[in-house]
Design a protein around this motif. Sequence first.
Motif, PDB file in Angstrom:
ATOM      1  N   SER A 115      -2.225   6.543   3.834  1.00  0.00           N
ATOM      2  CA  SER A 115      -2.859   7.463   4.788  1.00  0.00           C
ATOM      3  C   SER A 115      -2.531   8.919   4.443  1.00  0.00           C
ATOM      4  O   SER A 115      -3.389   9.807   4.560  1.00  0.00           O
ATOM      5  N   LYS A 144       1.568   0.434  12.995  1.00  0.00           N
ATOM      6  CA  LYS A 144       1.512   1.887  12.769  1.00  0.00           C
ATOM      7  C   LYS A 144       0.789   2.198  11.463  1.00  0.00           C
ATOM      8  O   LYS A 144       0.006   3.152  11.380  1.00  0.00           O
ATOM      9  N   GLY A 145       1.068   1.397  10.413  1.00  0.00           N
ATOM     10  CA  GLY A 145       0.381   1.628   9.152  1.00  0.00           C
ATOM     11  C   GLY A 145      -1.127   1.523   9.304  1.00  0.00           C
ATOM     12  O   GLY A 145      -1.880   2.329   8.740  1.00  0.00           O
ATOM     13  N   CYS A 146      -1.586   0.545  10.067  1.00  0.00           N
ATOM     14  CA  CYS A 146      -3.029   0.386  10.299  1.00  0.00           C
ATOM     15  C   CYS A 146      -3.605   1.587  11.036  1.00  0.00           C
ATOM     16  O   CYS A 146      -4.683   2.095  10.678  1.00  0.00           O
ATOM     17  N   PHE A 151       0.686   1.202   3.701  1.00  0.00           N
ATOM     18  CA  PHE A 151      -0.421   1.701   4.515  1.00  0.00           C
ATOM     19  C   PHE A 151      -0.163   3.143   4.952  1.00  0.00           C
ATOM     20  O   PHE A 151      -1.059   3.995   4.907  1.00  0.00           O
ATOM     21  N   MET A 152       1.070   3.426   5.396  1.00  0.00           N
ATOM     22  CA  MET A 152       1.391   4.775   5.855  1.00  0.00           C
ATOM     23  C   MET A 152       1.313   5.784   4.712  1.00  0.00           C
ATOM     24  O   MET A 152       0.770   6.895   4.871  1.00  0.00           O
ATOM     25  N   CYS A 167       5.723  -1.903  11.966  1.00  0.00           N
ATOM     26  CA  CYS A 167       5.387  -1.173  10.731  1.00  0.00           C
ATOM     27  C   CYS A 167       3.933  -1.409  10.341  1.00  0.00           C
ATOM     28  O   CYS A 167       3.240  -0.481   9.890  1.00  0.00           O
ATOM     29  N   GLY A 204       3.796  -2.115   5.433  1.00  0.00           N
ATOM     30  CA  GLY A 204       3.581  -1.038   6.395  1.00  0.00           C
ATOM     31  C   GLY A 204       3.763   0.325   5.760  1.00  0.00           C
ATOM     32  O   GLY A 204       2.983   1.256   6.003  1.00  0.00           O
ATOM     33  N   ALA A 205       4.792   0.460   4.919  1.00  0.00           N
ATOM     34  CA  ALA A 205       5.014   1.728   4.218  1.00  0.00           C
ATOM     35  C   ALA A 205       3.870   2.026   3.254  1.00  0.00           C
ATOM     36  O   ALA A 205       3.483   3.192   3.074  1.00  0.00           O
ATOM     37  N   TYR A 262       5.723   8.854   1.344  1.00  0.00           N
ATOM     38  CA  TYR A 262       5.099   9.193   2.634  1.00  0.00           C
ATOM     39  C   TYR A 262       5.713  10.473   3.200  1.00  0.00           C
ATOM     40  O   TYR A 262       4.993  11.394   3.632  1.00  0.00           O
ATOM     41  N   ASP A 314      -2.398   4.679  11.204  1.00  0.00           N
ATOM     42  CA  ASP A 314      -2.365   5.849  10.322  1.00  0.00           C
ATOM     43  C   ASP A 314      -3.507   5.797   9.314  1.00  0.00           C
ATOM     44  O   ASP A 314      -4.211   6.791   9.078  1.00  0.00           O
ATOM     45  N   LEU A 315      -3.686   4.632   8.698  1.00  0.00           N
ATOM     46  CA  LEU A 315      -4.699   4.503   7.657  1.00  0.00           C
ATOM     47  C   LEU A 315      -6.105   4.559   8.239  1.00  0.00           C
ATOM     48  O   LEU A 315      -7.033   5.066   7.595  1.00  0.00           O
TER      49      LEU A 315
END
Length: 370
Positions: free
Chosen positions: A363, A43-45, A359-360, A40, A356-357, A284, A47-48
């Motif tokens: 984005s 992926k968040g990183c 960051f997503m 998480c 993680g959510a 998101y 996406d952002l």
Amino acid sequence: MSAGLESKWLPPGAPLAAFVRGYLAAWKPYREHWNYEDGCIYKGCLDLARASGERFLSDFAHRQVSARIGPQGEIAGFDPAEFNIDNVNAGKTLFTLFDLTGDVRFRRALDVQFAQLERHPRTASGNYWHKRIYPWQVWLDGLYMAQPFQVAYARIAQRPELIEDTRRQFEHVRAAMRDERSGLYYHGWDERRLERWSNPQTGCSPCFWGRAMGWYVMALTDCCEALADSHGTAAANLLQTLLRECADALLAVRSARGLWYQVLDQGDREGNYEEASATLMIAYALMKGARLGVLHAGYGAEGRRAFAACIERFLDPTRLDGICGVAGLGNVPYRDGSYEYYLSEPIVPNDPKGVGALFMAASEALSLPG
């Protein structure tokens, strides 16, 4: 602080940029093995980084994932024979890292990751078991862990039959786990009705858990993104319809602040609370669904408002609060899926599922027009 993580849509003085940098500076892996929680964050990183232009975010994800990938795509700490659907989640980052770097290790690792799904046990209805230790069970969480990976893998490996398989799995989940009255989905389903938490008639667990629905709508949205050039196909049509249905059902159960509850449909019941990870995941999905054109713009605006309200409610420069640490079904000690059970799980600030959510969702708030 870079302006890439700041925008007019944030509440005044929102500490998003400070939190992101501080969290990653102090970050430690959630577990030593390849796991969904770290996935998480990775992926968040990524996406952002895409949305903000902040290179340190993609560098972080590349550094962490690359260190686990061997020359032939071996993934340190990953055992396909464990048959844990959660362990597929981190593999989603391999697509982006391969695109960014061209490093063949990441392409090989995609095959290593998919090897689990090639042999993963299934229900008689064709859905992946949640885990080998949870036989004959489907949890909404698992749709997020595996299906966006499977659809993206189908494209890169030129295996269209996998997209059809994903369509059938989502179709069955709607038939088995959706409540017709509210449009919400139950957290889990036991095909054989062996678990004490399963309804003897339907096989479903008792409650609508907020983060389970968050995982589910993120799964739908990410699969829609992977099928963006497949407009009009049976799979794309189904996933888009399901996302629209869920968006309407979820908007009907928000709190007065525009957030979502730990148990979605019982906001007025004693002990229930606004929960950060569910809110961020749903925000998101609403924003991304609108950006993709699957949802109309008003849903995106509602998602961005929910995101801003969640930041205002739960975020300070060092802490994201309001995150349910974990919730599941069965096992030892036994988790019965009741309202009381979901309220008994501890709130864990800065848990990676919430971060993680965050960051997503950030984005998507940056990427959404308007």
